[in-house]
Design an enzyme around this catalytic site. Structure first.
Site, PDB file in Angstrom:
ATOM      1  N   TYR A  66       0.852  -1.197   0.000  1.00  0.00           N
ATOM      2  CA  TYR A  66       0.000   0.000   0.000  1.00  0.00           C
ATOM      3  C   TYR A  66       0.881   1.238   0.000  1.00  0.00           C
ATOM      4  CZ  TYR A  66      -4.124   2.797   1.374  1.00  0.00           C
ATOM      5  OH  TYR A  66      -5.160   3.707   1.436  1.00  0.00           O
ATOM      6  N   LYS A 109      -0.900  -1.050  -4.458  1.00  0.00           N
ATOM      7  CA  LYS A 109      -1.892   0.015  -4.596  1.00  0.00           C
ATOM      8  C   LYS A 109      -1.153   1.333  -4.472  1.00  0.00           C
ATOM      9  CE  LYS A 109      -5.799   2.506  -2.710  1.00  0.00           C
ATOM     10  NZ  LYS A 109      -6.745   2.714  -1.578  1.00  0.00           N
ATOM     11  N   ILE A 121      -8.040   0.493  -6.810  1.00  0.00           N
ATOM     12  CA  ILE A 121      -8.580   0.258  -5.477  1.00  0.00           C
ATOM     13  C   ILE A 121      -8.886   1.648  -4.935  1.00  0.00           C
ATOM     14  CG2 ILE A 121      -8.190  -0.695  -3.171  1.00  0.00           C
ATOM     15  CD1 ILE A 121      -6.026  -2.496  -4.364  1.00  0.00           C
TER      16      ILE A 121
END
Length: 296
Positions: free
Chosen positions: A142, A172, A213
């Protein structure tokens, strides 16, 4: 992205409805996730930034995951977030994600204390995995330096791949920086690279990215899926850009919760966990103006 990877499409980063006592409202969360999936999202992701993941304990989040699984949700369509700086909390969350059979875990780097090196970031992930009991669960990195202070650039991702190999399956990238996102796609064709920003989603997908996302899937899932799969009109792009800019400028997750509350006719979705406060009517008026139709 590998051609045969299932990890692609639009992943709904869902808001987390809460009770007046600031517990996770599992029934409403399940209902909202089912709506997002029915509108065309490939997966859902709970307890990330949009889901106020840092505001809940591992105990609360793990209990909610078990309740969602017990209620019959297909957890292979879930990519829950790990948002924790303590190894014990992160490890416990990773273990819970693996226990319910989720597709993968979306893990942000440790925040508050600044890692001394790229290897120190990898050390945290290694300690988390060991504390979880080294479960068979894949990880999506992330990249959100605004909150974590850590940037998953090419050198850091190379360190992570060297340390963890095929356990790392994606990234992401919530920076919204198209140039940097394209660099990740080019450097790591074996990974599913997701953006978190509607505005650059078509370009990322065209270059080989996996999809998105993101939080705008909460009120606008079908439009977000259209930005991924097409047809993408100029009017859709302009409207999507206006929407995300208005939401980001007026509270982010709190504005999204208010939009979901309006869409569902359920004010309970407005509730937030302190220190966040529900979006007021004056703020939401500004957000609604950005959602006016665009000609074309």
């Amino acid at each position: 992205m590998l051609a045969d990877s299932d990890l692609r499409g639009v992943v709904g980063a869902c808001v987390t409805p809460v009770t007046p006592e600031f517990e996770i409202d599992v029934q409403r969360l399940k209902s909202h996730m089912e709506f997002v999936l029915a509108e065309g999202c490939s997966f859902v992701s709970e307890f990330g930034t949009t889901g106020e993941g840092a505001s809940f304990s591992t105990r609360q989040k793990a209990a909610a995951l078990r309740a969602l699984a017990a209620a019959g949700m297909d957890m292979k369509r879930h990519i829950p977030g790990v948002v924790a700086s303590a190894v014990d909390e992160a490890g416990g969350m990773l273990a819970a994600i693996a226990d319910v059979g989720a597709r993968a875990a979306l893990v942000i780097p440790p925040y508050y204390y600044t890692p001394s090196s790229n290897e120190a970031v990898a050390d945290f992930y290694e300690a988390m995995i060991r504390r979880a009991g080294s479960p068979d669960i894949e990880i999506v990195l992330y990249n959100f330096p605004h909150f974590s202070g850590v940037t998953f650039d090419v050198p850091l991702v190379e360190v992570m791949l060297e340390r963890f190999g095929e356990r790392i399956i994606g990234i992401k990238d919530s920076t919204g920086n198209l140039a940097d996102g394209l660099k990740l796609i080019e450097a790591f064709p074996q990974l599913s690279i997701f953006t978190g920003d509607d505005r650059i989603l078509p370009e990322m997908v065209a270059a080989g990215g996996a999809g998105m996302i993101g939080g705008m899937t909460n009120p606008y899932p079908a439009d977000t899926v259209r930005l991924y799969s097409g047809p993408v009109t100029d009017a859709l792009r302009v409207r999507a850009s206006r929407r995300i800019e208005a939401v980001d400028a007026h509270g982010g997750a709190t504005a999204l919760k208010a939009l979901v509350a309006e869409m569902r006719g359920d004010d309970a979705f407005r509730r937030t966990v302190p220190p966040l406060s529900p979006a007021g009517s004056d703020v939401m008026q500004k957000v609604r103006v950005a959602d006016e139709p665009v000609a074309g």
